[in-house]
Design an enzyme around this catalytic site. Structure first.
Site, PDB file in Angstrom:
ATOM      1  N   THR A   1       0.910  -1.215   0.131  1.00  0.00           N
ATOM      2  CA  THR A   1       0.145  -0.056  -0.078  1.00  0.00           C
ATOM      3  C   THR A   1       0.929   1.096  -0.003  1.00  0.00           C
ATOM      4  O   THR A   1       0.169   2.296  -0.470  1.00  0.00           O
ATOM      5  CB  THR A   1      -0.889  -0.164   1.325  1.00  0.00           C
ATOM      6  OG1 THR A   1      -1.618  -1.413   1.475  1.00  0.00           O
ATOM      7  CG2 THR A   1      -2.098   1.102   1.148  1.00  0.00           C
TER       8      THR A   1
ATOM      9  N   TYR B   1       4.605 -13.990   1.681  1.00  0.00           N
ATOM     10  CA  TYR B   1       3.586 -13.158   1.172  1.00  0.00           C
ATOM     11  C   TYR B   1       2.988 -13.772   0.027  1.00  0.00           C
ATOM     12  O   TYR B   1       3.357 -14.188  -0.919  1.00  0.00           O
ATOM     13  CB  TYR B   1       4.241 -11.783   0.818  1.00  0.00           C
ATOM     14  CG  TYR B   1       3.278 -10.755   0.355  1.00  0.00           C
ATOM     15  CD1 TYR B   1       1.956 -10.888   0.261  1.00  0.00           C
ATOM     16  CD2 TYR B   1       3.908  -9.451   0.134  1.00  0.00           C
ATOM     17  CE1 TYR B   1       0.737  -9.810   0.044  1.00  0.00           C
ATOM     18  CE2 TYR B   1       2.823  -8.467  -0.256  1.00  0.00           C
ATOM     19  CZ  TYR B   1       1.522  -8.645  -0.146  1.00  0.00           C
ATOM     20  OH  TYR B   1       0.793  -7.464  -0.628  1.00  0.00           O
TER      21      TYR B   1
ATOM     22  N   LYS C   1       1.316 -14.244   5.214  1.00  0.00           N
ATOM     23  CA  LYS C   1       0.291 -13.123   5.056  1.00  0.00           C
ATOM     24  C   LYS C   1      -0.457 -13.632   3.839  1.00  0.00           C
ATOM     25  O   LYS C   1       0.330 -13.630   2.726  1.00  0.00           O
ATOM     26  CB  LYS C   1       0.985 -11.774   5.032  1.00  0.00           C
ATOM     27  CG  LYS C   1      -0.024 -10.891   4.420  1.00  0.00           C
ATOM     28  CD  LYS C   1       0.581  -9.379   3.742  1.00  0.00           C
ATOM     29  CE  LYS C   1      -0.502  -8.405   3.292  1.00  0.00           C
ATOM     30  NZ  LYS C   1      -0.208  -7.427   2.584  1.00  0.00           N
TER      31      LYS C   1
ATOM     32  N   ILE D   1      -2.432  -7.677   8.217  1.00  0.00           N
ATOM     33  CA  ILE D   1      -1.711  -6.701   7.657  1.00  0.00           C
ATOM     34  C   ILE D   1      -2.612  -6.012   6.782  1.00  0.00           C
ATOM     35  O   ILE D   1      -3.170  -6.658   5.923  1.00  0.00           O
ATOM     36  CB  ILE D   1      -0.327  -7.284   6.888  1.00  0.00           C
ATOM     37  CG1 ILE D   1       0.617  -7.684   8.109  1.00  0.00           C
ATOM     38  CG2 ILE D   1       0.036  -6.216   6.036  1.00  0.00           C
ATOM     39  CD1 ILE D   1       1.759  -8.322   7.229  1.00  0.00           C
TER      40      ILE D   1
END
Length: 297
Positions: free
Chosen positions: A49, A137, A165, A204
């Protein structure tokens, strides 16, 4: 089981940019202080982000160093150290360790990298040499590599591999990861309460940039198993969290944060500001969140 200290919200903080498109460190300090005041106790620096892929290596390292200095032990720190070359990932990870990060978030090999389990395992084994806990990830729709339950079990044999994540956006697949009994963190905004109910150990969360107060209230209710309360709070968040996931994610987070008082400027090129029409749709989806969050600023 390895010690997992990243429960609750870990804010994937947006990177502020000035009018010349350069990282704005003064504004970053102001944002961190506002988020700390709102109750955020975990940050992901140089996050997706925060436009990690559109930062140079030096810019990313500078953001991690500056952000960690501002936070100064008041919150957990995860630094994203993803890169194409494993040597660069190791270097960035060692830098994050020197800055005081508690863990790093690392994409599996991407852009024509290995997609077999052996290749992914060897990659994370190499990153582990840097010595920091690793959060893998899982975003297969973007990188073409999926961390399956079987691969997660294998990766967690690496002493430094802490958790994954999951940003697949697929609740059934995330639940399958959770059923391994290993730490899983949700990274899909529309799934937050459902992921917590399924047993995700942490979050997250990029969308929390524009609604930190309300997101913290939701997570507190879910952690206490007050599911009726959590559902009522989620009713406020769900329209916007679902909308941003449909497309223009980063631009939408930047625009929504401007509306609620946590502005980070405009996203960096090649991303552009949302069109006026999309901003109107986003503002409608935010509803009462704009006033609710501004009262907390």
């Amino acid at each position: 089981m390895k010690d997992f200290s990243f429960t609750g919200i870990n804010l994937a903080i947006s990177t502020p940019f000035n009018e010349h498109g350069k990282p704005d460190f003064n504004r970053l300090e102001q944002l961190i202080e506002r988020y700390l005041a709102a109750g955020v106790r975990g940050f992901v620096l140089s996050s997706g982000t925060g436009m990690h892929v559109y930062l140079s290596q030096e810019e990313s390292k500078a953001l991690v160093a500056f952000g960690a200095k501002v936070i100064d032990g008041r919150a957990r720190i995860v630094a994203q150290t993803s890169a194409l070359l494993v040597e660069d990932v190791v270097e960035r990870t060692r830098h994050a360790a020197d800055c005081g990060a508690g863990a790093v978030m690392v994409l599996p090999p991407f852009f024509e990298g290995p997609t077999d389990d052996d290749g992914v395992f060897e990659f994370y084994s190499a990153v582990a040499r840097a010595g920091l806990p690793i959060i893998g990830y899982n975003v297969p729709q973007a990188v073409g590599v999926e961390i399956t339950p079987a691969l997660l079990r294998r990766l967690c044999e690496i002493p430094e591999f802490l958790a994954v994540k999951d940003s697949s956006g697929d609740l059934s697949r995330q639940a399958a990861l959770v059923r391994t009994g290993l730490p899983v963190m949700n990274g899909a905004d529309p799934l937050v309460p459902y992921a917590m109910y399924a047993g995700a150990r942490g979050l997250i969360w990029g969308g929390a940039n524009f609604a930190p107060k309300t997101c913290i209230e939701l997570v507190a209710a879910a952690q206490a198993h007050w599911w009726d309360d959590a559902r009522e709070i989620w009713r406020l968040l769900e329209p916007a969290m679902s909308l941003i996931w449909e497309g223009d994610y980063v631009q939408s987070v930047y625009a929504a944060s401007e509306m609620t008082g946590y502005g980070a400027g405009n996203p960096r090129r090649p991303l552009s500001r949302l069109s006026a029409q999309k901003i109107d749709v986003l503002r409608n989806a935010l509803g009462d969140l704009v006033e609710r969050e501004r009262l907390a600023v």
